[in-house]
Design a protein around this motif. Structure first.
Motif: not given
Length: 392
Positions: A209-217
């Protein structure tokens, strides 16, 4: 008939990730006990209030024992919010504010003959507050949680490479990341123990669980829950209902495995129509035209899905399994096709312990003779059974 169930190896992480903090809240808050008084207390007990009569409180401890606590006159009774670890934020309350179901840490002296406990301090978390925290945690896991199979661990960089269906995701950890680890035959969140990055191995199942990067990688991990499970699929060869065991020849390893069924095992049966639908999706034909529910197996960052309708059959399968009625060993029969997620606490022992078993899956296994998309069912039973969402 079945050559390989490679899809089954990409085990499930997703069904029912509803994080129950009820058992862990007070335990963590007791990191609480930062004061010298707490450290020097002769006796401490953590548990859930069962009954209250006058100044006597009966607790069911986390070890399952019942302890009668006599709250001494002048005892400090403090209420903390779930998740808080600072006694300075505690609110002073009275004995009358304690109710059955509340979580407490009591400190004091053992009674005569070692029976019971006379408490000089009680630290409490209200069951209603825990429920609200639970709901908030559940929502956050649904919104910002995802999971998959560990493909690599870089201890130096503090990162984990995760396979989420066909997508690759980098899990970035920090000193603030909370790790939890499963062992034995239970995958309930409250049974998970504090863990470390070093415990995570290639092939483990992991939820983050956490914050996903803008590109989803990548995802910056706030909390990681991991475990090591075996994934089996095949036809039941023998059943010992009295002994609670069954055997099957695993399609992947071609070896006969003995599986122990316990009270913690989750046994489900997939209805024939559902099995046919998922089998059609596994073949790429699409089982129906419905849009997928936001599901447990969804790739992080809205990543690609597989299957005839543009989404993973495993996504909906994981959700469906959590809603199916339970069955028992007596409902199984020799020759049934099953998919099993099992734990093996002791690698020296050949017998494994069933965590989740799904029967009625013959059409699904037959549809993927050489492996295929991640049709998966979850070993997780983390305090609830609702479908869990992927990261958006």
């Amino acid at each position: 008939m079945f050559k390989n169930s490679g899809f089954f190896r990409a085990v499930v992480l997703g069904t029912g990730l509803i994080v129950s903090i009820a058992a862990l809240s007070v335990g963590e808050a007791i990191a609480l006990a930062q004061s010298p008084a707490a450290a020097s207390a002769a006796v401490r007990q953590i548990g859930t209030v069962k009954t209250i009569a006058g100044n006597s409180v009966t607790l069911t401890t986390d070890a399952g024992q019942e302890v009668v606590v006599s709250v001494a006159d002048g005892a400090r009774i403090l209420q903390l919010a779930p998740g808080s670890t600072d006694l300075k934020t505690a609110q002073t309350i009275t004995l009358g504010d304690i109710a059955a179901g509340d979580r407490v840490l009591v400190s004091g002296k053992a009674g005569d003959g070692g029976a019971g406990l006379t408490a000089s301090r009680v630290i409490l978390m209200k069951s209603s507050d825990i429920a609200q925290k639970h709901e908030a945690e559940q929502g956050d896991w649904q919104k910002r949680g995802t999971g998959g199979i560990v493909s690599a661990v870089d201890a130096g960089a503090g990162s984990v490479a995760l396979s989420v269906g066909a997508k690759k995701l980098t899990v970035k950890t920090s000193s603030a990341t909370k790790f939890r680890r499963y062992a034995g035959d239970s995958v309930k969140f409250e049974d998970a123990k504090p863990g470390t990055l070093a415990q995570i191995q290639v092939g483990d199942q992991l939820r983050v669980r956490g914050a996903t990067s803008d590109d989803g990688s990548s995802i910056q991990a706030e909390e990681v829950v991991s475990g090591s499970f075996r994934n089996l699929a095949g036809l039941i060869a023998t059943i010992d209902a009295a002994g609670g065991t069954l055997t099957l020849k695993d399609l992947a390893t071609k070896k006969t495995v003995t599986v122990k069924i316990t009270d913690n095992s989750s046994l489900k049966a997939l209805p024939p129509q559902a099995a046919a639908r998922f089998a059609a999706r596994a073949k790429g034909g699409g089982g129906d035209s419905q849009a997928p529910a936001q599901g447990a197996g969804q790739a992080a960052g809205g990543g690609e899905r597989t299957g005839g309708t543009g989404h993973s059959a495993g996504t909906d399968l994981s959700q469906l399994v959590s809603r199916l009625p339970s069955q028992g060993v007596a409902d199984l029969k020799v020759g049934d096709a099953v998919m099993i997620v099992a734990s093996q606490p002791d690698s020296a022992v050949s017998q494994v312990t069933c965590v989740t078993l799904l029967s009625g899956v013959e059409p699904i296994l037959a549809a993927t003779p050489s492996g295929g998309p991640a049709l998966t069912l979850s070993p997780w039973s983390l305090g609830g059974g609702a479908a869990e969402g992927g990261t958006q």
